[in-house]
Design a protein around this motif. Sequence first.
Motif, PDB file in Angstrom:
ATOM      1  N   ASP A 116      -3.329   3.120   4.444  1.00 57.97           N
ATOM      2  CA  ASP A 116      -3.468   3.605   3.067  1.00 57.97           C
ATOM      3  C   ASP A 116      -4.734   4.445   2.914  1.00 57.97           C
ATOM      4  O   ASP A 116      -4.725   5.499   2.264  1.00 57.97           O
ATOM      5  N   MET A 285      -6.428   2.743  -7.527  1.00 59.92           N
ATOM      6  CA  MET A 285      -5.410   2.163  -6.647  1.00 59.92           C
ATOM      7  C   MET A 285      -5.252   0.675  -6.901  1.00 59.92           C
ATOM      8  O   MET A 285      -4.136   0.150  -6.991  1.00 59.92           O
ATOM      9  N   GLY A 291      -0.186   4.423  -5.571  1.00 58.41           N
ATOM     10  CA  GLY A 291      -0.385   3.883  -4.237  1.00 58.41           C
ATOM     11  C   GLY A 291      -0.600   5.010  -3.254  1.00 58.41           C
ATOM     12  O   GLY A 291      -0.658   6.185  -3.618  1.00 58.41           O
TER      13      GLY A 291
END
Length: 323
Positions: A116, A285, A291
């Motif tokens: 991420d 986030m 996301g």
Amino acid sequence: MHDAYRIIMHETGGTDVLKVEHFEPRQPGPGEALVKQAASGLNFIDTYYRTGLYPVKLPFVQGSEGAGTVEAVGEGVTNVKPGDRVAYLGSGTYATHFTGPAGLMVKLPKGISEEDGAAVLLKGLTAWMLLFEIRPVTDRDTVLIWAPVGGVGSVLTPWAASLGARVIAVTSTPEKAEKAEEFGASDTIVGYEDVAKKVRDLTGGEGVDVALDSVGKRSFEASLSSLKKRGWMISYGNASGAADPMPPGRLAAGGSLILTRPSLFSFIDTPEGMARGARHLFAAMKAGTFGADIGQRFYMKEAGKAHEALESGTTTGATVLIP
């Protein structure tokens, strides 16, 4: 580290110029850290470097963002230490290991993975710059966003909507338009024909306060023509090629328009600026505003295939390369 490798180019051109090369990772000097990478982010600017649109000194290792675990730090580094999970910006992240400025590294909060972090840091900081630093967007604004479900767009669209702005999104297919609406776009325009007219129709003839344009040559005039008087044209990408030269009088004729072509690194050129942008990004986030939206994963040795997918316009969200 006999298994360490990087993706290097000795010439510009097609995807075949991206070569796998084994190397010995450089130990960190003062102010630097060495990271074993878990993922590297793919960005459209990588294709500009590969083709020569943006000149670079050859040989050149691609990649502008990554994430992984710190293995060693150099003299004077206090913000990260061995064992920390970090995300960072820097040149040369298409590799199993990265050595670079610790000041451009930020610790990953609990709950945000290395993938991420690699997928979102450059794109997310770009969205932060566009929404908060240049011409802050508010709930009184109508904003035109091109490529609303791409790498930056998949962060930019929901973040702008969360601020209360009305988002008009321009994209290429009905499927991408549907996703843009899921991200919070109030209205979508499919295709690049007559965009300014469609924007005027959607806004009762007024136009938009801000145009956030990553497409470039194909979209530039349409963005300008979509603006209200004193509207802001923020050009931050060239996906269709560099925009044509424009006389300053065009801005006056459009109603005292403001044009800027920002570079993120002008806004994160100090450790304090980098940390401030990252705090905004990670807080959004963790709040669930958006996301990382990783749409594709490629092995790093298949970087050429990743470039082809990006240039074909078939990708959505972010793309990461896994060593």
